[in-house]
Design an enzyme around this catalytic site. Structure first.
Site, PDB file in Angstrom:
ATOM      1  CB  SER A   1      18.867 -14.811  45.724  1.00 19.96           C
ATOM      2  OG  SER A   1      18.245 -13.941  46.627  1.00 19.96           O
TER       3      SER A   1
ATOM      4  CG  ASP B   1      16.593 -11.892  52.826  1.00 18.17           C
ATOM      5  OD1 ASP B   1      15.842 -11.686  53.798  1.00 18.17           O
ATOM      6  OD2 ASP B   1      16.425 -11.374  51.712  1.00 18.17           O
TER       7      ASP B   1
HETATM    8  C1  GLA Z   1      14.444  -8.250  51.169  1.00 12.44           C
HETATM    9  C2  GLA Z   1      15.903  -7.935  51.484  1.00 12.44           C
HETATM   10  C3  GLA Z   1      16.132  -7.905  52.992  1.00 12.44           C
HETATM   11  C4  GLA Z   1      15.119  -6.993  53.702  1.00 12.44           C
HETATM   12  C5  GLA Z   1      13.703  -7.310  53.221  1.00 12.44           C
HETATM   13  C6  GLA Z   1      12.690  -6.341  53.765  1.00 12.44           C
HETATM   14  O1  GLA Z   1      14.123  -9.543  51.572  1.00 12.44           O
HETATM   15  O2  GLA Z   1      16.733  -8.906  50.907  1.00 12.44           O
HETATM   16  O3  GLA Z   1      17.455  -7.485  53.270  1.00 12.44           O
HETATM   17  O4  GLA Z   1      15.438  -5.653  53.519  1.00 12.44           O
HETATM   18  O5  GLA Z   1      13.592  -7.312  51.817  1.00 12.44           O
HETATM   19  O6  GLA Z   1      12.580  -6.471  55.139  1.00 12.44           O
END
Ligand code: GLA
Length: 396
Positions: free
Chosen positions: A141, A185
């Site tokens: 995403s 991310d």
């Molecule tokens: C997902 C979320 C991130 C982070 C991870 C856990 O990937 O999108 O922001 O919180 O989980 O580290």
């Protein structure tokens, strides 16, 4: 202390993109350009980003491409090679959070967030080729959001930093799609560089590139997609966030990042709730593990990284309680068959585990994990050794 090297900004290679070819088929002309964003793997630092803490992700060579051109009529028209029968159109001026709940929400949400940030984004034709596996915790995403964000801003001659692009993409996901993710991310996808992991201190907004090229020192980082479903939006992720915020409030700090390892015992004594104690212990110790991992990367001592990775998994399993049988089996089997260290990566509840192995042990560890999954009646895992890649960029 060794200074982290700062790699140069990636160049623009010319490629034969299937997104561009599909664009020509759908729209009948060549696109103005093609933009490409990677998936990411988090080496360590899990569930720390929304606590203002440290993360250490890297981008991988599984990418989502977006071929795009401007349109004069204020309409966004989106086609995905993975959903060819789904042609989505929307009036940019009329976009509102919650309009769409399917894959196109990541695209339209990004256009909405860009406009909501005051950027003058008009109509566009967009053709998406998603090469990051969906639902594996590899940030498909964020890849889609960041590729669309860079395409849209460059098509409209808007200069915007990669950091701002990451924050706008996160806003799309938080406020349009409705997933309360942290910033890791989108930041990783936006600013990562080949051959490096990104050290990101979320509270202080400090970013440093640390050398990470396992193959250069005889190692391989296996990414084991357990193919178990993860469901962030399903409530568990949001529940973990709420617990962390509640713990910070009871401890009188803005976020759990503000508790150091030295303060942990006193902090735990102040909390009267066992669940909050466990969540706090994970976040505080995980932040410390990221700092340890960063030092090992800087010193190019990957051979010593394994124990820190494995300790992270145990903490996520026992204190943060976000693993699942498939993730635990992947980690346990990798460790029993010779991996130096292993852990789940991403949000948890399914998705991927990583295992650091000597390069020549990779086939044995992989086949042992496959065998263990077969013996347990789990779906066959997909195992890859991705290259450490560049963040979002224009490729044509
Ligand atoms: C997902 C979320 C991130 C982070 C991870 C856990 O990937 O999108 O922001 O919180 O989980 O580290």
């Amino acid at each position: 202390m060794t200074m982290a090297s700062v790699p140069s900004v990636p160049s623009v290679p010319s490629v034969n993109s299937s997104a561009a070819a599909a664009f020509r088929r759908h729209i009948d002309v060549a696109p103005t350009g093609v933009w490409s964003a990677p998936g990411r793997v988090n080496l360590i630092g899990e569930h720390t980003d929304y606590n203002g803490g440290y993360v250490l992700p890297f981008a991988i060579d599984r990418r989502t491409d977006v071929a795009a051109s401007r349109r004069a009529d204020g309409i966004v028209r989106v086609v995905s090679l993975q959903k060819p029968d789904d042609v989505v159109t929307a009036d940019v001026a009329g976009l509102r959070p919650g309009d769409r709940r399917d894959w196109s929400a990541y695209v339209l949400g990004t256009v909405w967030a860009l406009r909501d940030a005051g950027l003058d984004i008009g109509g566009m034709d967009l053709v998406v080729d998603g090469g990051v596996p969906v639902g594996s915790g590899l940030s498909s995403s964020a890849a889609l959001e960041c590729a669309v964000a860079l395409a849209a801003t460059e098509l409209h001659d808007i200069e915007i930093s990669r950091e701002a692009l990451a924050r706008i993409s996160q806003r799309a996901e938080n406020d349009y799609v409705g997933v309360p993710c942290g910033l890791m991310d989108q930041m990783a996808v936006s600013v990562c560089r080949a051959g490096h992991a990104l050290f990101f201190d979320v509270r202080d907004d400090v970013r440093e590139y640390e050398p990470f090229a396992p193959e250069e020192s005889g190692f391989a980082l296996l990414v084991i997609d357990t193919r178990a479903q993860h469901a962030h939006s399903g409530g568990e992720y949001a529940a973990r966030r709420r617990s962390c915020e509640a713990a910070a409030a009871r401890l009188g700090v803005p976020s759990l990042r503000d508790i150091s390892v030295d303060q942990l015992i006193d902090a735990l004594a102040e909390l009267d709730d066992e669940e909050l104690r466990k969540r706090t212990r994970h976040v505080v110790t995980e932040n410390a593990r990221v700092l340890t991992a960063r030092e090992l990367l800087r010193a190019r001592k990957l051979s010593e990284l394994g124990a820190t990775l494995t300790a992270s998994h145990m903490s996520l399993r026992d204190d943060f309680e976000v693993t699942c049988p498939e993730l635990d089996l992947a980690v346990d089997t990798a460790l029993n068959s010779g991996a130096l260290g292993a852990r789940m990566t991403g949000g948890g509840f399914g998705g991927c585990a990583i295992a650091l192995v000597a390069a020549d042990a990779a086939p044995v560890v992989s086949s042992q994990v496959e065998q263990a999954f077969a013996n347990s009646g789990f779906r066959p895992p997909k195992i890859m050794v991705p290259n450490v890649a560049d963040g979002v960029l224009r490729i044509a």
